[in-house]
Scaffold this motif. Structure first.
Motif, mmCIF file in Angstrom:
data_model
loop_
_atom_site.group_PDB
_atom_site.id
_atom_site.type_symbol
_atom_site.label_atom_id
_atom_site.label_comp_id
_atom_site.label_asym_id
_atom_site.label_seq_id
_atom_site.Cartn_x
_atom_site.Cartn_y
_atom_site.Cartn_z
ATOM 1 N N ASP A 98 0.865 -0.838 -0.360
ATOM 2 C CA ASP A 98 -0.052 0.077 0.153
ATOM 3 C C ASP A 98 0.660 1.307 -0.249
ATOM 4 O O ASP A 98 0.694 2.490 0.412
ATOM 5 C CB ASP A 98 -0.755 -0.225 0.789
ATOM 6 N N TYR A 99 2.355 1.226 -0.549
ATOM 7 C CA TYR A 99 3.074 2.207 -0.106
ATOM 8 C C TYR A 99 4.171 2.267 -1.239
ATOM 9 O O TYR A 99 5.360 2.523 -1.382
ATOM 10 C CB TYR A 99 4.475 2.413 1.222
ATOM 11 N N THR A 100 3.143 1.866 -2.835
ATOM 12 C CA THR A 100 4.359 1.551 -3.618
ATOM 13 C C THR A 100 3.656 2.789 -4.935
ATOM 14 O O THR A 100 3.788 2.691 -5.618
ATOM 15 C CB THR A 100 4.312 0.928 -3.866
ATOM 16 N N GLY A 101 2.832 3.568 -4.206
ATOM 17 C CA GLY A 101 2.770 4.699 -5.030
ATOM 18 C C GLY A 101 3.709 4.946 -6.033
ATOM 19 O O GLY A 101 3.578 6.213 -6.846
ATOM 20 N N TRP A 102 4.813 5.609 -5.513
ATOM 21 C CA TRP A 102 6.391 5.836 -6.196
ATOM 22 C C TRP A 102 6.578 5.373 -7.399
ATOM 23 O O TRP A 102 7.485 6.032 -8.331
ATOM 24 C CB TRP A 102 7.301 6.022 -4.961
ATOM 25 N N LEU A 103 6.910 3.957 -7.267
ATOM 26 C CA LEU A 103 7.015 3.266 -8.730
ATOM 27 C C LEU A 103 6.324 3.929 -9.735
ATOM 28 O O LEU A 103 7.226 4.131 -10.919
ATOM 29 C CB LEU A 103 6.007 2.068 -7.945
ATOM 30 N N LYS A 104 4.681 4.669 -10.220
ATOM 31 C CA LYS A 104 4.597 4.745 -11.142
ATOM 32 C C LYS A 104 4.235 6.229 -11.099
ATOM 33 O O LYS A 104 3.886 6.744 -12.049
ATOM 34 C CB LYS A 104 3.391 3.953 -11.638
ATOM 35 N N LEU A 105 5.119 6.949 -10.228
ATOM 36 C CA LEU A 105 4.571 8.375 -9.868
ATOM 37 C C LEU A 105 5.346 9.160 -11.202
ATOM 38 O O LEU A 105 4.796 10.244 -12.017
ATOM 39 C CB LEU A 105 5.436 9.213 -8.683
ATOM 40 N N TYR B 287 15.435 7.343 -8.718
ATOM 41 C CA TYR B 287 14.352 6.590 -9.203
ATOM 42 C C TYR B 287 15.508 5.868 -9.095
ATOM 43 O O TYR B 287 14.735 4.577 -8.803
ATOM 44 C CB TYR B 287 13.742 6.824 -10.186
ATOM 45 N N PHE B 288 16.164 5.580 -10.099
ATOM 46 C CA PHE B 288 17.842 4.364 -9.312
ATOM 47 C C PHE B 288 17.757 3.811 -7.998
ATOM 48 O O PHE B 288 17.501 2.848 -8.072
ATOM 49 C CB PHE B 288 18.663 5.090 -9.644
ATOM 50 N N PHE B 289 17.942 4.542 -7.068
ATOM 51 C CA PHE B 289 17.723 4.540 -5.565
ATOM 52 C C PHE B 289 16.806 3.790 -5.136
ATOM 53 O O PHE B 289 16.289 2.574 -4.210
ATOM 54 C CB PHE B 289 18.758 5.507 -4.802
ATOM 55 N N GLU B 290 15.607 4.614 -5.514
ATOM 56 C CA GLU B 290 13.645 4.338 -4.846
ATOM 57 C C GLU B 290 13.903 2.554 -5.043
ATOM 58 O O GLU B 290 13.211 1.616 -4.752
ATOM 59 C CB GLU B 290 13.147 4.550 -4.930
ATOM 60 N N LYS B 291 14.387 2.113 -6.944
ATOM 61 C CA LYS B 291 13.711 0.938 -7.193
ATOM 62 C C LYS B 291 14.467 0.357 -7.031
ATOM 63 O O LYS B 291 14.353 -0.892 -6.468
ATOM 64 C CB LYS B 291 14.120 0.997 -8.852
ATOM 65 N N ALA B 292 15.963 1.040 -6.104
ATOM 66 C CA ALA B 292 17.066 -0.281 -6.169
ATOM 67 C C ALA B 292 17.082 -1.078 -4.920
ATOM 68 O O ALA B 292 17.241 -2.185 -4.105
ATOM 69 C CB ALA B 292 18.869 0.436 -5.698
#
Ligand code: PA5
Length: 423
Positions: A42-49, A387-392
């Motif tokens: 429920d906290y993955t809104g950043w993924l497609k932000l 974004y690189f670090f968020e995904k990593a």
């Protein structure tokens, strides 16, 4: 150029087959993230932000920022943790681009710091952005109490309303009530994006737009990141390679990651990264301790330990390919310091040789290292790097078997502090 990951200096520590062996676990993490079936989904809104952010909204924010700047000599940004670090790291990284000075409050409770800030700005035209998702965090709430009173003594009615801007939850928390009751302009933080992933929500975008930072380029870079690091192919996805390398190193007892850069405008990017990785991974007795250094400065204080101390660490360098400025080293007739060997060269040439020498010496000394190189020190590359670090870190958390999106441990000290202050 975008972003490149160089893992050459892991040779002898991480074998290609070690990374390959993780591919099915990385695919599982990737699938869980994409399908929203993993821990903390429920906290993955950043993924497609980045792709979700509307261009029209960005245009409106740019105009809003311009309007606020037109009556402000400076901005005070109030917030802590995820409601502070992304703003400061962006502004500090792009330091020559901010059009008005930005001051920070609510990220500690140092009296002298806040008193000094108010003294410094007292005769200026001030605007304030107060950022808190929960709207109840002690440090920004208390700083805002003080600054709100200061603003009320300086401005009245409509003037006050246009100078105080709130960024908070759409309905919950004290800050939402304060904004609505006082008629302050406000922006909403999406429910599904946690603090440390929120730099591309109004948390970061509102103060950055007021400061005059190119938020469109920042988001554009993150959009490129979303595309590049959304690909499952481990051969191509450097965010996943970085996560995999870290995981292998952690399993060899390398429990400290030192982020090291030869450019001091990366200081707060390191701080942002430390929160992102520390708060995401450090739970259930697991997690790499994220540390940071600015080199070559810190080579003259910490270089000995890096080269020769306990071998429980690895390094991640961030290099910037192209500097905005050039400084040519002058020729000196006497050459007493014997540096005519680099006369006529850009100072950054020497800085880059210092990086190469350090990376080589440290790996020889038993500190494996990776290098993330970004093309330029601009908003676009920073957006991609965020974004690189968020995904990593998301994949890294799933590899470790923790929920990378919660932070239950942060409550422990708060409980004790509230007891002490009678809250
Ligand atoms: O990542 C987090 O959730 C925290 O660092 C928060 O961002 C920080 O505690 C500030 O919280 P808030 O925005 O609710 O004031």
């Amino acid at each position: 150029m975008g972003i490149i990951l160089n893992s050459e200096n892991l040779k002898g520590f991480v074998k290609p087959q070690d990374v390959d062996a993780l591919s099915s676990r990385i695919k599982k993490a990737h699938d869980e993230l994409e399908s929203g079936t993993g821990a903390g989904n429920d906290y993955t809104g950043w993924l497609k932000l980045p792709s979700f952010i509307d261009d029209q909204f960005l245009d409106e924010l740019v105009s809003f920022g311009k309007e606020v700047r037109s009556f402000s000599d400076c901005l005070i940004s109030i917030g802590i943790g995820g409601s502070y670090l992304g703003i400061r790291s962006t502004i500090d990284f792009l330091r020559q681009e901010a059009r008005i000075p930005v001051y920070y409050a609510g990220h500690n409770m140092s009296v002298d710091n806040l008193a000094g800030l108010l003294e410094e700005v007292k005769d200026k035209n001030i605007s304030v952005v107060v950022i808190s998702k929960s709207g109840t965090t002690t440090e920004p709430a208390l700083a805002f109490r003080v600054i709100k009173k200061f603003m009320e003594e300086k401005y009245r009615d409509d003037e006050l309303k246009k100078r105080i801007i709130c960024v908070t939850d759409k309905e919950k928390g004290a800050l939402r009530k304060i904004a609505d009751q006082n008629g302050y302009r406000s922006f909403i933080i999406p429910d599904d994006v946690g603090g440390r992933f929120s730099v591309l929500t109004p948390v970061g975008l509102v103060p950055l737009a007021i400061a005059g930072i190119d938020i469109k380029a920042l988001v554009e870079g993150a959009r490129v990141g979303e595309k590049e690091y959304g690909c499952m192919d481990l051969e191509k996805n450097i965010a996943y390679q970085y996560a995999a390398n870290r995981f292998c190193l952690f399993n060899q007892g390398k429990v400290i990651e030192v982020m090291a850069s030869f450019y001091d405008n990366l200081f707060y990017v390191h701080e942002w990264w430390k929160q992102l990785f520390g708060e995401s991974e450090g739970k259930n007795g697991k997690g790499i301790f994220p540390a940071s250094l600015i080199l070559s400065t810190d080579l003259h204080s910490m270089g000995q330990l890096l080269q020769d101390g306990v071998r429980n660490l690895f390094e991640t360098f961030i290099e910037i390919e192209e500097q905005k400025n050039r400084i040519i080293i002058p020729e000196d007739e006497q050459d007493l310091d014997k540096f005519n060997c680099v006369a006529g060269k850009d100072l950054d040439f020497v800085n880059k040789q210092a990086y190469k020498a350090t990376a080589a010496a440290h790996v020889e000394g038993g500190v494996p290292n990776m290098t993330i190189t970004i093309g330029k020190g601009d908003a676009f590359h920073l957006g991609q790097l965020y974004y690189f670090f968020e995904k990593a870190v998301a994949v890294s958390g799933y590899l470790l078997g923790v929920n990378p999106f919660d932070q239950p441990g942060v409550e422990a000290y708060k409980k004790k502090m509230f007891e002490l202050i009678g809250k």
